[in-house]
Design an enzyme around this catalytic site. Sequence first.
Site, mmCIF file in Angstrom:
data_model
loop_
_atom_site.group_PDB
_atom_site.id
_atom_site.type_symbol
_atom_site.label_atom_id
_atom_site.label_comp_id
_atom_site.label_asym_id
_atom_site.label_seq_id
_atom_site.Cartn_x
_atom_site.Cartn_y
_atom_site.Cartn_z
ATOM 1 C CB SER A 67 -0.896 0.013 1.246
ATOM 2 O OG SER A 67 -1.414 1.320 1.428
ATOM 3 N N GLY A 120 -12.696 7.086 4.360
ATOM 4 C CA GLY A 120 -13.691 7.380 5.393
ATOM 5 C C GLY A 120 -14.452 8.676 5.176
ATOM 6 C CB SER A 124 -17.417 4.218 -2.308
ATOM 7 O OG SER A 124 -18.706 4.390 -1.856
ATOM 8 C CG ASP A 171 -20.901 2.237 -1.706
ATOM 9 O OD1 ASP A 171 -21.904 2.905 -2.008
ATOM 10 O OD2 ASP A 171 -20.477 2.133 -0.544
HETATM 11 C C1 GLA Z 1 -22.591 2.702 2.280
HETATM 12 C C2 GLA Z 1 -22.888 1.287 1.759
HETATM 13 C C3 GLA Z 1 -23.907 1.323 0.606
HETATM 14 C C4 GLA Z 1 -25.133 2.152 0.960
HETATM 15 C C5 GLA Z 1 -24.733 3.501 1.562
HETATM 16 C C6 GLA Z 1 -25.908 4.277 2.064
HETATM 17 O O1 GLA Z 1 -21.915 3.455 1.323
HETATM 18 O O2 GLA Z 1 -21.706 0.672 1.325
HETATM 19 O O3 GLA Z 1 -24.256 0.011 0.243
HETATM 20 O O4 GLA Z 1 -25.983 1.433 1.823
HETATM 21 O O5 GLA Z 1 -23.805 3.352 2.631
HETATM 22 O O6 GLA Z 1 -26.751 4.625 1.023
#
Ligand code: GLA
Length: 384
Positions: A67, A120, A124, A171
């Site tokens: 990483s 965070g 995603s 995501d």
């Molecule tokens: C996170 C999860 C998704 C979704 C969102 C809220 O990103 O990974 O699957 O549930 O929260 O919409």
Amino acid sequence: MNSELVRSCFAKQFDGATGKLFASPGRINLIGEHTDYNGGFVFPGAIDKGMIAEIQPNGTDKVRAFSIDLNDFAEFGLNEEDAPKASWARYIFGVCREMIKRGVDVKGFNTAFAGDVPLGAGMSSSAALESTYAFALNKLFGEDKIDKFELAKVGQSTEHNYCGVNCGIMDQFASVFGKKDQLIRLDCRSLEYQYFPFHPQGYRLVLVDSVVKHELASSAYNKRRQSCETTVAAIQKKHPHVEFLRDCNMQMLEEVKDIVSAEDYMRSEYVIEEIQRVLDVCDALEIDDYETVGQKMYETHHGMSKLYEVSCEELDFLNDIAKECGVTGSRVMGGGFGGCTINLVKNELYDSFIAKAKEAFTTKFGREPKVYDVVISDGSRELV
Ligand code: GLA
């Protein structure tokens, strides 16, 4: 995303070798939060920030992974009992395992990766990492035989089985299926999807990052999902066809008001309303009615803050500032518990909103929020 950096770190780490480069993006979501695991609709798009990995099969049965951002190295085998300790390495391990479960003959490889999607922050980063490796292993070891939906599910199963988050599909779907300048409306029950061109004339989309990290949120996330499932189980007693909250309306929820807890009721009310809001926003976009889009975003924020209770003081504060500045729409984005607000802002208000958000937030919390302009971009790909 910086492929030169990845190339040079890979060469340094692995004796001057060169592998293939793969990339996958993070995502935004215009509206439809916590609806995916309820069989509802979501409306995400991939962004111009994500992960890049260089990968080269190494002729062994070990994965050697570096990483770049964390300056950390891990080596692990490919059997179930070989799970590495480092959480970042568990994502790669999980993807390998899930590909193996789907019949791909994954062998050892060397890899280095880096990303520019903030960790965070609700954009995603973990899905970007999973999609990068799922896409790459499919090319390198799977003769490209796993379809794109299954690649997204590989990432989702990695979260469920190796990272302890019972997430929905949004995501990973957005990361794999993203297309430049297009948002994607996904029906998470039928998995039908539709691309929507997104160029809001006269408006900009901007993320304001509270820099509150949501890393410890997985148990709270899983608890929200549990609430929804408890309500569904109660409603099913009278309405056996119901599979998800997607299949419920407020009247059905009312019928179980005295059976489910007040908390589960509130959570479910939010979800039922949010699923409808996605459809309303899509209708509004079709006639360029950005005022309605914005109003729905504010309604989502209210629901996430007061009913689903996944906002926090910093995000509520940013939402209030947006309202005060006349921003068209604003809400907490992603799973919540920290991260960003997504804001739909008229061009002429952009500068004053950002200046005001920075100044007021810094005065109150003693640090500046980060600001990211949203550029809707392509999904998983090999870089050539
Ligand atoms: C996170 C999860 C998704 C979704 C969102 C809220 O990103 O990974 O699957 O549930 O929260 O919409």
